[in-house]
Design a protein around this motif. Structure first.
Motif, PDB file in Angstrom:
ATOM      1  N   ASN A 121      -7.030   4.372  -5.406  1.00 30.46           N
ATOM      2  CA  ASN A 121      -6.208   3.508  -6.280  1.00 30.46           C
ATOM      3  C   ASN A 121      -6.249   2.041  -5.840  1.00 30.46           C
ATOM      4  O   ASN A 121      -5.634   1.183  -6.477  1.00 30.46           O
ATOM      5  N   GLY A 122      -6.967   1.759  -4.745  1.00 27.73           N
ATOM      6  CA  GLY A 122      -7.111   0.374  -4.294  1.00 27.73           C
ATOM      7  C   GLY A 122      -5.905  -0.193  -3.563  1.00 27.73           C
ATOM      8  O   GLY A 122      -5.892  -1.374  -3.216  1.00 27.73           O
ATOM      9  N   ASN A 123      -4.894   0.637  -3.297  1.00 30.60           N
ATOM     10  CA  ASN A 123      -3.661   0.121  -2.685  1.00 30.60           C
ATOM     11  C   ASN A 123      -3.691   0.090  -1.160  1.00 30.60           C
ATOM     12  O   ASN A 123      -3.004  -0.714  -0.535  1.00 30.60           O
ATOM     13  N   TYR A 124      -4.453   1.006  -0.561  1.00 34.99           N
ATOM     14  CA  TYR A 124      -4.405   1.141   0.895  1.00 34.99           C
ATOM     15  C   TYR A 124      -5.791   1.017   1.513  1.00 34.99           C
ATOM     16  O   TYR A 124      -6.804   1.359   0.896  1.00 34.99           O
ATOM     17  N   LEU A 125      -5.775   0.555   2.760  1.00 37.96           N
ATOM     18  CA  LEU A 125      -6.987   0.447   3.556  1.00 37.96           C
ATOM     19  C   LEU A 125      -6.739   1.194   4.859  1.00 37.96           C
ATOM     20  O   LEU A 125      -5.652   1.098   5.434  1.00 37.96           O
ATOM     21  N   ASP A 184      -1.454  -1.835   3.922  1.00 36.59           N
ATOM     22  CA  ASP A 184      -1.133  -1.960   2.496  1.00 36.59           C
ATOM     23  C   ASP A 184      -1.839  -3.198   1.961  1.00 36.59           C
ATOM     24  O   ASP A 184      -1.510  -4.322   2.343  1.00 36.59           O
ATOM     25  N   LEU A 185      -2.839  -3.009   1.096  1.00 35.02           N
ATOM     26  CA  LEU A 185      -3.619  -4.142   0.581  1.00 35.02           C
ATOM     27  C   LEU A 185      -2.812  -5.022  -0.370  1.00 35.02           C
ATOM     28  O   LEU A 185      -3.188  -6.161  -0.631  1.00 35.02           O
ATOM     29  N   ARG A 186      -1.690  -4.486  -0.874  1.00 36.37           N
ATOM     30  CA  ARG A 186      -0.857  -5.298  -1.765  1.00 36.37           C
ATOM     31  C   ARG A 186      -0.048  -6.319  -0.967  1.00 36.37           C
ATOM     32  O   ARG A 186       0.457  -7.281  -1.523  1.00 36.37           O
ATOM     33  N   GLY A 235      -2.292  -7.593   5.556  1.00 29.31           N
ATOM     34  CA  GLY A 235      -1.857  -7.669   6.949  1.00 29.31           C
ATOM     35  C   GLY A 235      -0.664  -6.787   7.246  1.00 29.31           C
ATOM     36  O   GLY A 235      -0.212  -6.709   8.390  1.00 29.31           O
ATOM     37  N   CYS A 236      -0.150  -6.094   6.216  1.00 29.17           N
ATOM     38  CA  CYS A 236       1.007  -5.216   6.418  1.00 29.17           C
ATOM     39  C   CYS A 236       0.535  -3.848   6.913  1.00 29.17           C
ATOM     40  O   CYS A 236      -0.118  -3.110   6.185  1.00 29.17           O
ATOM     41  N   LYS A 237       0.892  -3.548   8.178  1.00 28.60           N
ATOM     42  CA  LYS A 237       0.500  -2.285   8.795  1.00 28.60           C
ATOM     43  C   LYS A 237       1.520  -1.223   8.415  1.00 28.60           C
ATOM     44  O   LYS A 237       2.721  -1.443   8.553  1.00 28.60           O
ATOM     45  N   VAL A 238       1.045  -0.081   7.927  1.00 28.62           N
ATOM     46  CA  VAL A 238       1.964   0.980   7.501  1.00 28.62           C
ATOM     47  C   VAL A 238       2.196   1.974   8.635  1.00 28.62           C
ATOM     48  O   VAL A 238       3.328   2.169   9.081  1.00 28.62           O
ATOM     49  N   VAL A 239       1.117   2.608   9.119  1.00 28.05           N
ATOM     50  CA  VAL A 239       1.228   3.562  10.234  1.00 28.05           C
ATOM     51  C   VAL A 239      -0.062   3.502  11.054  1.00 28.05           C
ATOM     52  O   VAL A 239      -1.075   2.959  10.605  1.00 28.05           O
ATOM     53  N   THR A 273       2.962  10.006   7.140  1.00 26.98           N
ATOM     54  CA  THR A 273       3.779  10.204   8.351  1.00 26.98           C
ATOM     55  C   THR A 273       2.961  10.020   9.622  1.00 26.98           C
ATOM     56  O   THR A 273       3.528   9.917  10.714  1.00 26.98           O
ATOM     57  N   ALA A 274       1.628  10.032   9.502  1.00 25.66           N
ATOM     58  CA  ALA A 274       0.704   9.929  10.642  1.00 25.66           C
ATOM     59  C   ALA A 274       0.741  11.149  11.549  1.00 25.66           C
ATOM     60  O   ALA A 274       0.234  11.110  12.671  1.00 25.66           O
ATOM     61  N   ALA A 275       1.352  12.257  11.062  1.00 24.01           N
ATOM     62  CA  ALA A 275       1.311  13.498  11.853  1.00 24.01           C
ATOM     63  C   ALA A 275      -0.114  14.046  11.833  1.00 24.01           C
ATOM     64  O   ALA A 275      -0.781  14.023  10.790  1.00 24.01           O
TER      65      ALA A 275
END
Length: 337
Positions: free
Chosen positions: A197-201, A219-221, A224-228, A269-271
């Motif tokens: 969907n182009g939202n995440y890297l 999060d590409l939206r 530089g925003c790191k999710v997990v 969750t990165a589990a």
């Protein structure tokens, strides 16, 4: 039962390559394309266990192969500094050659409309080519930008690129300028993949002794925003990919590492949901998700592997579980080639 599960026979097909394999990708649900130290680009029908065409044209090892979805086009990058284009319907000679880099080409991506090719090299150059004419239309050199991988964001004009300078850059293919630079990580970024969907890297890091070695979801939206972060590999994480979504399962990411293991993670969750250790296979540097539950994995020492990822029937002690986690996936090698 548990013991018997591990003894399920692995099918052995004719080897696709002699030597280490650096890259594998899917051309269709049945066919993969791979490249490695033997300088060949090989088409393989892994569902039938049959080797297809072998394309010889590079004179150094092949570093990356990509295909254009729904076509018969294959592009291969090499340590010989070139990119070659092949067409399954046009014999076994390359139909196009893209020359201009001064060092090994590690990054390769096709625009969503199939008209442009983006390449990146250890020579610090990012280039944009017209596929039909093989002419370089744009080039841009950034000091210390030793390119390790490139992805084109689906349905967009953006390109994402990882580098040995530990930075992730987003490029605008219309202006051929960097539109965003992510905060540098502590380690070399080895690979990247963009969600459909182009939202995440997701990007992966090199490292050793468990230091570094993680994969990171961004999060590409919100550049530089790191999710997990996905932590657990003990050596360089060489590849990271989004897995196709299966009904009833959480979104998942797969990683492969120089520690000879493949791990599957819950994207959000990165589990760690399961680990497969391929002892003796050496570095695992490329993954190609196919139709669930299949995942192809390239190794330095033991060729290509067809892996199946399924819900474990032993939820309490999933046979795919890592010793350090309660993973609930059963991950096994079905065939080797």
């Amino acid at each position: 039962d548990e013991k018997l599960g591990h003894l399920r026979r692995v099918l052995q097909y004719e080897p696709a390559h002699h030597g280490s394999i650096n890259t594998v990708t899917n051309l269709s649900p049945d066919l993969c394309v791979s490249g490695g130290s033997d300088q060949a680009v090989v088409l393989y029908d892994w569902k039938q266990g049959r080797m297809g065409q072998s394309f010889q044209g590079h004179n150094r090892e092949v570093t990356k192969v990509i295909c254009y979805p729904g076509s018969t086009w294959i592009f291969s990058a090499s340590r010989d500094k070139t990119v070659l284009m092949w067409d399954l319907n046009q014999g076994d000679e390359p139909i196009q050659e893209f020359c201009g880099h001064e060092l090994v080409v590690n990054g390769l991506a096709i625009s969503p409309d199939g008209r442009k090719l983006s390449t990146g090299s250890r020579d610090n150059w990012m280039c944009l080519w017209d596929i039909e004419s093989a002419k370089c239309e744009q080039r841009h050199n950034i000091s210390r930008n030793l390119v390790t991988h490139i992805c084109w964001v689906p349905a967009s004009s953006s390109i994402v690129q990882t580098s040995e300078d530990k930075t992730i850059r987003v490029w605008d293919s219309r202006t051929w300028q960097v539109s965003n630079t992510f905060p540098a990580k502590q380690y070399i970024q080895t690979y990247c993949d963009v969600s459909p969907n182009g939202n995440y890297l997701v990007s992966s890091s090199n490292g050793f002794g468990g230091q570094g070695c993680e994969a990171t979801l961004w999060d590409l939206r919100q550049p530089g925003c790191k999710v997990v972060e996905y932590r657990g590999h003990l050596q360089t994480t060489a590849c990271c990919v989004f897995l196709p979504v299966s009904p009833g399962s959480p979104a998942q990411v797969a990683t492969s590492s120089h520690d000879s293991s493949v791990r599957i993670w819950d994207q959000n969750t990165a589990a760690c949901l399961g680990t497969l250790s391929l002892d003796g296979a050496g570095p695992l540097v490329s993954l190609a998700p196919s139709d669930p539950p299949n995942l192809l994995c390239a190794s330095f020492n033991c060729g290509l592997h067809q892996i199946q990822v399924e819900q474990s029937s032993h939820q309490a002690q999933g046979s795919g579980a890592s010793p350090g986690g309660a993973g609930n996936l059963d991950i096994r090698v079905v065939a080797r080639f």
